[in-house]
Scaffold this motif. Sequence first.
Motif, PDB file in Angstrom:
ATOM      1  N   GLY A  85     -57.233 -81.814 -40.852  1.00  0.00           N
ATOM      2  CA  GLY A  85     -56.984 -81.978 -42.147  1.00  0.00           C
ATOM      3  C   GLY A  85     -57.842 -81.095 -43.041  1.00  0.00           C
ATOM      4  N   PHE A  86     -57.445 -80.538 -44.148  1.00  0.00           N
ATOM      5  CA  PHE A  86     -58.555 -80.178 -45.156  1.00  0.00           C
ATOM      6  C   PHE A  86     -58.435 -80.988 -46.183  1.00  0.00           C
ATOM      7  N   GLU A  87     -59.339 -81.885 -46.807  1.00  0.00           N
ATOM      8  CA  GLU A  87     -58.938 -82.673 -47.883  1.00  0.00           C
ATOM      9  C   GLU A  87     -60.460 -82.741 -48.840  1.00  0.00           C
ATOM     10  N   PRO A  88     -60.332 -82.272 -49.908  1.00  0.00           N
ATOM     11  CA  PRO A  88     -61.679 -82.488 -50.656  1.00  0.00           C
ATOM     12  C   PRO A  88     -62.110 -83.530 -51.330  1.00  0.00           C
ATOM     13  N   SER A  89     -61.053 -84.452 -51.568  1.00  0.00           N
ATOM     14  CA  SER A  89     -61.036 -85.610 -52.337  1.00  0.00           C
ATOM     15  C   SER A  89     -61.489 -86.690 -51.488  1.00  0.00           C
ATOM     16  N   VAL A  90     -62.725 -86.975 -51.639  1.00  0.00           N
ATOM     17  CA  VAL A  90     -63.303 -87.745 -50.214  1.00  0.00           C
ATOM     18  C   VAL A  90     -62.776 -89.109 -50.372  1.00  0.00           C
ATOM     19  N   GLY A  91     -62.561 -89.687 -51.480  1.00  0.00           N
ATOM     20  CA  GLY A  91     -61.905 -91.187 -51.250  1.00  0.00           C
ATOM     21  C   GLY A  91     -60.572 -91.278 -50.420  1.00  0.00           C
ATOM     22  N   VAL A  92     -59.606 -90.265 -50.787  1.00  0.00           N
ATOM     23  CA  VAL A  92     -58.364 -90.399 -50.056  1.00  0.00           C
ATOM     24  C   VAL A  92     -58.588 -89.859 -48.369  1.00  0.00           C
ATOM     25  N   ALA A  93     -59.489 -89.030 -48.590  1.00  0.00           N
ATOM     26  CA  ALA A  93     -59.814 -88.247 -47.095  1.00  0.00           C
ATOM     27  C   ALA A  93     -60.457 -89.573 -46.015  1.00  0.00           C
ATOM     28  N   LYS A  94     -60.980 -90.530 -46.630  1.00  0.00           N
ATOM     29  CA  LYS A  94     -61.718 -91.563 -45.890  1.00  0.00           C
ATOM     30  C   LYS A  94     -60.708 -92.482 -45.248  1.00  0.00           C
ATOM     31  N   VAL A  95     -59.812 -92.518 -46.089  1.00  0.00           N
ATOM     32  CA  VAL A  95     -58.506 -93.385 -45.541  1.00  0.00           C
ATOM     33  C   VAL A  95     -57.879 -92.629 -44.331  1.00  0.00           C
ATOM     34  N   ALA A  96     -57.804 -91.456 -44.568  1.00  0.00           N
ATOM     35  CA  ALA A  96     -57.158 -90.552 -43.482  1.00  0.00           C
ATOM     36  C   ALA A  96     -58.193 -90.874 -42.165  1.00  0.00           C
ATOM     37  N   GLN A  97     -59.350 -90.761 -42.390  1.00  0.00           N
ATOM     38  CA  GLN A  97     -60.378 -91.009 -41.264  1.00  0.00           C
ATOM     39  C   GLN A  97     -60.159 -92.065 -40.469  1.00  0.00           C
ATOM     40  N   SER A  98     -60.066 -93.146 -41.247  1.00  0.00           N
ATOM     41  CA  SER A  98     -60.007 -94.453 -40.978  1.00  0.00           C
ATOM     42  C   SER A  98     -58.356 -94.578 -39.862  1.00  0.00           C
ATOM     43  N   ARG A  99     -57.718 -93.649 -40.152  1.00  0.00           N
ATOM     44  CA  ARG A  99     -56.409 -93.804 -39.416  1.00  0.00           C
ATOM     45  C   ARG A  99     -56.208 -93.128 -38.449  1.00  0.00           C
ATOM     46  N   GLY A 100     -57.562 -92.461 -37.911  1.00  0.00           N
ATOM     47  CA  GLY A 100     -57.690 -91.660 -36.453  1.00  0.00           C
ATOM     48  C   GLY A 100     -57.592 -90.281 -36.878  1.00  0.00           C
ATOM     49  N   VAL A 101     -57.446 -89.802 -38.201  1.00  0.00           N
ATOM     50  CA  VAL A 101     -57.246 -88.412 -38.686  1.00  0.00           C
ATOM     51  C   VAL A 101     -58.348 -87.771 -38.415  1.00  0.00           C
ATOM     52  N   ARG A 102     -58.665 -86.528 -37.978  1.00  0.00           N
ATOM     53  CA  ARG A 102     -59.631 -85.477 -37.945  1.00  0.00           C
ATOM     54  C   ARG A 102     -59.679 -84.617 -39.437  1.00  0.00           C
ATOM     55  N   VAL A 103     -60.695 -84.973 -40.253  1.00  0.00           N
ATOM     56  CA  VAL A 103     -60.519 -84.410 -41.816  1.00  0.00           C
ATOM     57  C   VAL A 103     -61.901 -83.389 -41.994  1.00  0.00           C
ATOM     58  N   ARG A 104     -61.658 -82.344 -42.666  1.00  0.00           N
ATOM     59  CA  ARG A 104     -62.894 -81.739 -43.187  1.00  0.00           C
ATOM     60  C   ARG A 104     -62.869 -81.806 -44.666  1.00  0.00           C
ATOM     61  N   THR A 105     -63.638 -82.397 -45.240  1.00  0.00           N
ATOM     62  CA  THR A 105     -63.751 -82.760 -46.782  1.00  0.00           C
ATOM     63  C   THR A 105     -64.027 -81.595 -47.550  1.00  0.00           C
ATOM     64  N   ASP A 106     -63.244 -80.490 -47.399  1.00  0.00           N
ATOM     65  CA  ASP A 106     -63.591 -79.234 -48.318  1.00  0.00           C
ATOM     66  C   ASP A 106     -62.203 -78.713 -48.906  1.00  0.00           C
ATOM     67  N   PHE A 107     -62.325 -77.707 -49.753  1.00  0.00           N
ATOM     68  CA  PHE A 107     -61.188 -77.002 -50.184  1.00  0.00           C
ATOM     69  C   PHE A 107     -60.748 -76.185 -48.950  1.00  0.00           C
ATOM     70  N   PHE A 108     -59.492 -75.786 -48.810  1.00  0.00           N
ATOM     71  CA  PHE A 108     -58.950 -74.837 -48.064  1.00  0.00           C
ATOM     72  C   PHE A 108     -58.996 -73.419 -48.820  1.00  0.00           C
ATOM     73  N   GLU A 109     -59.710 -72.522 -48.165  1.00  0.00           N
ATOM     74  CA  GLU A 109     -59.799 -71.077 -48.614  1.00  0.00           C
ATOM     75  C   GLU A 109     -60.205 -70.019 -47.719  1.00  0.00           C
ATOM     76  N   GLU A 110     -60.561 -68.787 -48.158  1.00  0.00           N
ATOM     77  CA  GLU A 110     -60.656 -68.036 -47.066  1.00  0.00           C
ATOM     78  C   GLU A 110     -62.054 -68.370 -46.162  1.00  0.00           C
ATOM     79  N   SER A 111     -63.115 -68.693 -46.824  1.00  0.00           N
ATOM     80  CA  SER A 111     -64.329 -68.800 -46.305  1.00  0.00           C
ATOM     81  C   SER A 111     -64.383 -70.181 -45.224  1.00  0.00           C
ATOM     82  N   THR A 112     -63.546 -71.265 -45.736  1.00  0.00           N
ATOM     83  CA  THR A 112     -63.385 -72.433 -45.026  1.00  0.00           C
ATOM     84  C   THR A 112     -62.516 -72.211 -43.591  1.00  0.00           C
TER      85      THR A 112
END
Length: 405
Positions: A123-150
């Motif tokens: 999952g791409f999710e730049p908003s770190v607060g909500v991303a941490k909740v996803a991670q705590s649910r076993g989800v693999r998250v990259r805390t960046d904006f999705f764009e060409e470079s990422t």
Amino acid sequence: MTECRICGGGVEEFLDLGRQPLSDAFLLPADVDTEFFYRLAVGRCEACTMVQLTEEVPRERMFHHDYPYYSSGSSVMREHFTKTALNFIDTELTGENPFFVEIGCNDGVLLRTIAESGIRHLGFEPSVGVAKVAQSRGVRVRTDFFEESTAREVRESDGPVDVIFSANTICHIPYLDSLLRGVDALLGPNGIFVWEDPYLGDIVEKTSFDQIYDEHFYLFSVRSVQAMAARFGFELVNVERFPVHGGEVRYTIARTGARQPSPAVAELLAEEDARDVVELETLKGFATSVARIRDELVALLRSLKAQGKTVAAYGATAKSATVTNYAGIGPDLISYVSDATPAKQHRLTPGVHIPVNPPEVFTASYPDYALLFAWNHAEEIMAKEQGFRDAGGQWILYVPEVRVV
Ligand code: SAH
Ligand code: TYD
Ligand code: ZN
């Protein structure tokens, strides 16, 4: 005229919603003096028909550590995304070692189901607060904006993707050229990019002008998405309508020629054309209805106040920032907004500064009237708050018309 962010064509403005704050910037009293404002206006590209805002808010102002929208707050939305994930697992993710990417995974409302099934995902999710909740649910998250470079980096490290999915996020991304080049780099030869967002056809039909705010940079239609896909080497191969969030379309695009388009695409396009959804005249008519709804809502709230009635609101939505700031509805007309999100409680709503209270305040002493800002969750909320009706309370709605129920 401004320039279209997709094709460079001229964008003609048809609705001006005035000076607006960031829709999800719930304030502490100390931060009121430094509040950020921009001008909210919408136009249509005369070349590709894409409906878009004329001013862009820098993305870091909107999506950051304290972004307060948690997708799992609605049981209807939890069910919608669980079903969506299970459907992908059964249809598109049956090959060897499939790979699923989500753009804007928020608190993991959808990806938790993919993760639980053991499927490779990110999952791409730049908003770190909500991303941490996803991670705590076993989800693999990259805390960046999705764009060409990422996207290119993920292609290098993880290989091609079978499905890129996104909900209520692609319309938030002005830089869709970079995003689509990223999708092109990351997607396998027969992969699909699937996303869903509020549908212009529903917004026009219901005069749901509160779907227009800083984060909602684009209001997609089948016509404009088809043109956009073609510019980047893709083809629109399916569309599906969903009632969630007041009416959305799920678009599926694939590499040009890779998949047979479903008849649903031509059907919805024909319906759109028959209703003149993307015609400037229609959009100007929409703007006239918006002003009328505003006037009727303000008149109703003033009359209730004159009668000495108590009025609160329900759901501190991003959408309601547009309504309250455009109509000038502040704490004089609405005593507080009830919302179950801890990150919004005991703060002030953007721009007009109405206090946000937890639902316990609402249930402890019902107001005479409750203005339903979260009208898209009406069924869920009205069922949950049956006690309000039983106590003689009445709901005020303003989509598609101002009415008391
Ligand atoms: N998919 C969820 C969340 C929608 S809110 C749902 O449907 O409920 C939009 C989310 O997109 C926010 O969490 C925001 O941080 C994220 N976002 C914004 N720009 C993004 C980008 N370029 N790449 C990935 N996520 C993005
Ligand atoms: P939503 O309409 O989903 O999105 P947006 O902010 O983009 O307009 O927001 C719903 C808000 O209502 C959110 O802050 C959570 C709140 N809410 C409740 O307080 N109780 C509920 O039962 C539900 C479903 C939502
Ligand atoms: Zn254009």
